[in-house]
Design a protein around this motif. Sequence first.
Motif, PDB file in Angstrom:
ATOM      1  N   GLN A   1      -1.016  -9.771 -31.615  1.00  0.00           N
ATOM      2  CA  GLN A   1      -0.482 -10.728 -32.564  1.00  0.00           C
ATOM      3  C   GLN A   1       0.178  -9.945 -33.698  1.00  0.00           C
ATOM      4  OE1 GLN A   1      -3.443 -13.376 -34.055  1.00  0.00           O
ATOM      5  NE2 GLN A   1      -1.949 -14.896 -34.690  1.00  0.00           N
ATOM      6  N   LEU A   2       1.453 -10.181 -33.895  1.00  0.00           N
ATOM      7  CA  LEU A   2       2.189  -9.460 -34.911  1.00  0.00           C
ATOM      8  C   LEU A   2       2.114 -10.209 -36.226  1.00  0.00           C
ATOM      9  CD1 LEU A   2       5.365  -8.527 -32.849  1.00  0.00           C
ATOM     10  CD2 LEU A   2       3.337  -7.154 -33.268  1.00  0.00           C
ATOM     11  N   ALA A   3       1.997  -9.461 -37.328  1.00  0.00           N
ATOM     12  CA  ALA A   3       1.947 -10.063 -38.654  1.00  0.00           C
ATOM     13  C   ALA A   3       2.895  -9.294 -39.563  1.00  0.00           C
ATOM     14  CB  ALA A   3       0.536 -10.014 -39.211  1.00  0.00           C
ATOM     15  N   ASP A   4       3.467  -9.999 -40.519  1.00  0.00           N
ATOM     16  CA  ASP A   4       4.349  -9.354 -41.489  1.00  0.00           C
ATOM     17  C   ASP A   4       3.543  -8.408 -42.373  1.00  0.00           C
ATOM     18  OD1 ASP A   4       6.483 -10.793 -40.530  1.00  0.00           O
ATOM     19  OD2 ASP A   4       6.244 -12.410 -42.000  1.00  0.00           O
TER      20      ASP A   4
END
Length: 58
Positions: free
Chosen positions: A30-33
């Motif tokens: 899961q990519l997050a800023d």
Amino acid sequence: MTDPSSTPRGEHTPRPGIWFTTTAGWNGEQLADDDAPPPPRPNRATRRAAARRHRRTT
């Protein structure tokens, strides 16, 4: 509660040409800023349950 049926149902056969190729859409990443705020802390009940589980396993 009801009793089981005396005549079991047979397996449902799908229509011709239908393929059941379902896959999970999540690959575990899961990519997050970078500017995103940290996730909220778990509530007290969740923290106590985690501590209880940790005490039981060690």
